[in-house]
Design a protein around this motif. Structure first.
Motif, PDB file in Angstrom:
ATOM      1  N   THR A   1       0.753  -1.349   0.020  1.00 48.61           N
ATOM      2  CA  THR A   1       0.150  -0.002   0.165  1.00 48.61           C
ATOM      3  C   THR A   1       0.809   1.249   0.138  1.00 48.61           C
ATOM      4  O   THR A   1       0.616   2.282  -0.685  1.00 48.61           O
ATOM      5  CB  THR A   1      -0.930   0.033   1.204  1.00 48.61           C
ATOM      6  N   ALA A   2       1.715   1.129   0.661  1.00 48.52           N
ATOM      7  CA  ALA A   2       2.829   2.282   0.647  1.00 48.52           C
ATOM      8  C   ALA A   2       3.519   2.631  -0.432  1.00 48.52           C
ATOM      9  O   ALA A   2       3.606   3.766  -0.982  1.00 48.52           O
ATOM     10  CB  ALA A   2       3.983   2.137   1.762  1.00 48.52           C
ATOM     11  N   PHE A   3       3.778   1.692  -1.292  1.00 46.57           N
ATOM     12  CA  PHE A   3       4.645   1.801  -2.755  1.00 46.57           C
ATOM     13  C   PHE A   3       3.369   2.531  -3.505  1.00 46.57           C
ATOM     14  O   PHE A   3       3.845   3.339  -4.078  1.00 46.57           O
ATOM     15  CB  PHE A   3       4.922   0.576  -3.100  1.00 46.57           C
ATOM     16  N   GLN A   4       2.337   1.876  -3.573  1.00 46.77           N
ATOM     17  CA  GLN A   4       1.442   2.386  -4.298  1.00 46.77           C
ATOM     18  C   GLN A   4       0.817   3.904  -4.211  1.00 46.77           C
ATOM     19  O   GLN A   4       0.547   4.568  -4.960  1.00 46.77           O
ATOM     20  CB  GLN A   4      -0.033   1.496  -4.344  1.00 46.77           C
ATOM     21  N   VAL A   5       0.640   4.113  -2.912  1.00 44.95           N
ATOM     22  CA  VAL A   5       0.095   5.538  -2.532  1.00 44.95           C
ATOM     23  C   VAL A   5       1.189   6.420  -2.669  1.00 44.95           C
ATOM     24  O   VAL A   5       1.139   7.726  -3.273  1.00 44.95           O
ATOM     25  CB  VAL A   5      -0.326   5.458  -0.863  1.00 44.95           C
ATOM     26  N   ALA A   6       2.486   6.016  -2.383  1.00 42.19           N
ATOM     27  CA  ALA A   6       3.691   7.011  -2.743  1.00 42.19           C
ATOM     28  C   ALA A   6       3.909   7.242  -4.218  1.00 42.19           C
ATOM     29  O   ALA A   6       4.045   8.484  -4.531  1.00 42.19           O
ATOM     30  CB  ALA A   6       5.012   6.535  -1.963  1.00 42.19           C
ATOM     31  N   THR A   7       3.897   6.254  -5.002  1.00 47.05           N
ATOM     32  CA  THR A   7       3.874   6.530  -6.502  1.00 47.05           C
ATOM     33  C   THR A   7       2.699   7.334  -6.756  1.00 47.05           C
ATOM     34  O   THR A   7       3.259   8.182  -7.582  1.00 47.05           O
ATOM     35  CB  THR A   7       3.825   5.046  -7.371  1.00 47.05           C
ATOM     36  N   ALA A   8       1.334   7.277  -6.376  1.00 45.69           N
ATOM     37  CA  ALA A   8       0.246   7.950  -7.111  1.00 45.69           C
ATOM     38  C   ALA A   8       0.444   9.488  -6.673  1.00 45.69           C
ATOM     39  O   ALA A   8       0.482  10.323  -7.480  1.00 45.69           O
ATOM     40  CB  ALA A   8      -1.112   7.413  -6.428  1.00 45.69           C
ATOM     41  N   PHE A   9       0.990   9.770  -5.563  1.00 47.85           N
ATOM     42  CA  PHE A   9       1.236  11.379  -4.995  1.00 47.85           C
ATOM     43  C   PHE A   9       2.302  11.855  -5.597  1.00 47.85           C
ATOM     44  O   PHE A   9       2.260  12.967  -5.941  1.00 47.85           O
ATOM     45  CB  PHE A   9       1.054  11.299  -3.456  1.00 47.85           C
ATOM     46  N   ALA A  10       3.305  11.114  -5.984  1.00 47.33           N
ATOM     47  CA  ALA A  10       4.655  11.395  -6.372  1.00 47.33           C
ATOM     48  C   ALA A  10       4.455  11.941  -7.934  1.00 47.33           C
ATOM     49  O   ALA A  10       4.952  12.799  -8.424  1.00 47.33           O
ATOM     50  CB  ALA A  10       5.572  10.435  -6.344  1.00 47.33           C
ATOM     51  N   PHE A  11       3.215  11.230  -8.525  1.00 40.95           N
ATOM     52  CA  PHE A  11       2.852  11.776  -9.941  1.00 40.95           C
ATOM     53  C   PHE A  11       2.533  13.106 -10.158  1.00 40.95           C
ATOM     54  O   PHE A  11       2.902  13.668 -11.192  1.00 40.95           O
ATOM     55  CB  PHE A  11       1.899  10.840 -10.436  1.00 40.95           C
ATOM     56  N   LEU A  12       1.876  13.525  -9.144  1.00 43.03           N
ATOM     57  CA  LEU A  12       1.624  15.167  -9.021  1.00 43.03           C
ATOM     58  C   LEU A  12       2.829  15.971  -9.143  1.00 43.03           C
ATOM     59  O   LEU A  12       2.538  16.887  -9.764  1.00 43.03           O
ATOM     60  CB  LEU A  12       0.917  15.323  -7.762  1.00 43.03           C
ATOM     61  N   GLY A  13       3.528  15.596  -8.833  1.00 40.39           N
ATOM     62  CA  GLY A  13       5.244  16.469  -9.079  1.00 40.39           C
ATOM     63  C   GLY A  13       6.148  16.057  -9.834  1.00 40.39           C
ATOM     64  O   GLY A  13       6.706  16.762 -10.239  1.00 40.39           O
ATOM     65  N   THR A  14       6.030  14.719 -10.294  1.00 39.94           N
ATOM     66  CA  THR A  14       7.478  14.294 -10.970  1.00 39.94           C
ATOM     67  C   THR A  14       7.123  14.818 -12.549  1.00 39.94           C
ATOM     68  O   THR A  14       8.077  15.039 -12.867  1.00 39.94           O
ATOM     69  CB  THR A  14       7.552  12.780 -10.959  1.00 39.94           C
ATOM     70  N   GLY A  15       6.091  14.847 -12.899  1.00 40.30           N
ATOM     71  CA  GLY A  15       5.625  15.116 -14.297  1.00 40.30           C
ATOM     72  C   GLY A  15       6.259  16.529 -14.514  1.00 40.30           C
ATOM     73  O   GLY A  15       6.656  16.973 -15.260  1.00 40.30           O
TER      74      GLY A  15
END
Length: 422
Positions: A62-76
């Motif tokens: 769950t931590a991996f999935q949520v971290a990836t999701a929220f990081a997408f807001l900034g990495t792009g």
């Protein structure tokens, strides 16, 4: 380092040389999926050594999935802001170091921290891959580049279980994490060493991107809805496919590998056709709008038989039907990325994909949780398979309603292709 710096390597620029970029995208995304899969493959060994509970392992996922999701807001946005060359390299370097960090973890907290950092850094992969295609290829050729790149997750899903367990047995579980991370660091060295002529001059250098304007765009909303509806199928399959074969056909862990491998081989083929079909249609004189939407409709229809899987008697027939579904998913997904590069200036492609990927990753948690609820309440896999079957038609409908006609960005915005640099 200036993106237009001259050098011997720059003479590699040119039409054919741009396929070096495709190879680099392919390897990066394949390593991305290798890094994220190692923990699942080594779960029995690590569980025994570190006394994990099922809840501990679930929380890591769950931590991996949520971290990836929220990081997408900034990495792009980050990728658009610092430029493709540096941004992609930093992403691969950090996720490789995070993957290697697993080898030094000695507690649940250590693995938990490594998973969070890995998830955040790996979010660079998708927007970087799409931005690379938009940067180095025009709208006709880039679709094939996207299709080839989109096979990488499937190759990673096939290769990892073939090599990682054997490597862990021979050299210890730490070696698996260290080798995969080391290959990523080697990728960074090669990435900085090559020079290829771009098509989109504005995408290479750092550029201010109006992130809020991208967020409010109707085009972004269309891509985000399509990602939500298609990603929920992909992440559901990744997590639950082995259990589905076990529950429906009584297959044990040692016998699951071949039918699952068949599913992902078919998925890889789908990504290739997702690039080839619209490219051929455009070269035959079809408009971008007609070629894209016709291709996406074809894939959406191919997913429909997935709804019948729970009633099948043979695991191999089920593998073929599920494989056809993921074949269609990858073809459809490749064209979602293609639509994004069609309608979005290359300088802001990263931000657009990042926002859409955030929505897709985060909303997929709902499908995963719904699967657990359905199985525990005796409904089996039928509800999830039905949702999978219709998701792509709904995604295409959303695109049609929001973007009635796909009008490609003027290629003049993408530069004249004469400047050198990568």
């Amino acid at each position: 380092m200036a993106d237009n710096q001259a050098g011997a390597g720059e003479r590699a620029g040119g039409g054919a040389a741009r396929w070096i970029i495709v190879a680099m995208i392919f390897v990066a995304i394949m390593l991305n999926y290798v890094d994220r899969q190692i923990l699942a493959l080594l779960k029995p060994t690590l569980e025994l050594q570190f006394k994990w509970s099922d809840a501990d392992y679930a929380n890591m996922g769950t931590a991996f999935q949520v971290a990836t999701a929220f990081a997408f807001l900034g990495t792009g946005w980050f990728l658009d802001r610092v430029g493709l060359r540096l941004g992609f390299a930093l992403g691969v370097a950090i996720w490789s170091l995070a993957g290697m960090g697993h080898a030094f973890a000695t507690s649940v907290t250590g693995f938990f921290s490594a998973r969070i950092l890995l998830g955040m850094a790996e979010s660079v992969g998708t927007p970087a891959a799409v931005k690379s295609a938009a940067t180095y290829f025009n709208h006709r050729d880039r679709q094939l580049a996207l299709g080839i790149g989109n096979t990488a997750p499937n190759i990673g899903a096939i290769v990892t279980p073939l090599f990682i367990p054997a490597l862990a047995v021979a050299y210890g579980w730490q070696a698996a994490f260290l080798l995969a991370g080391g290959l990523g660091l080697l990728w960074v060295v090669v990435w900085f060493a090559i020079r290829v002529k771009p098509v989109a001059l504005d995408a290479l250098s750092p550029a201010p991107v109006p992130w809020l304007s991208v967020l409010r765009s109707r085009n972004t909303m269309a891509i985000a809805i399509a990602k939500v509806l298609s990603d929920q199928v992909w992440f559901f399959m990744l997590l639950w496919l082995p259990d589905l074969f076990h529950r429906l056909f009584g297959m044990r862990q040692g016998t699951l590998g071949l039918p699952i491998a068949l599913v992902y081989v078919m998925a890889a083929c789908g990504a290739l056709t997702g690039g080839y079909i619209p490219s051929r249609l455009m070269k035959a004189g079809w408009s971008v709008n007609r070629a894209r939407k016709t291709t996406m409709l074809l894939y959406a229809l191919l997913v429909l038989p997935v709804a019948t899987v729970q009633s099948l008697q043979s695991p191999w027939i089920a593998a073929l039907v599920l494989g056809l579904g993921l074949f269609a998913h990858q073809g459809f997904s490749t064209n979602v990325f293609g639509v994004t590069t069609d309608i979005t200036p290359a300088r802001s492609v990263g931000s657009t994909i990042g926002i859409a990927a955030f929505c897709g990753n985060l909303c997929s948690v709902g499908m995963i949780q719904f699967a657990g609820w359905s199985l525990s309440h005796g409904f089996g896999y039928a509800p999830m398979l039905a949702i999978c079957a219709v998701s792509y038609l709904l995604a295409l409908l959303a695109i049609q309603l929001i973007i009635p006609v796909i009008v490609p960005v003027d290629e003049s915005e993408r530069g004249d292709g004469l400047a050198m640099g990568h």
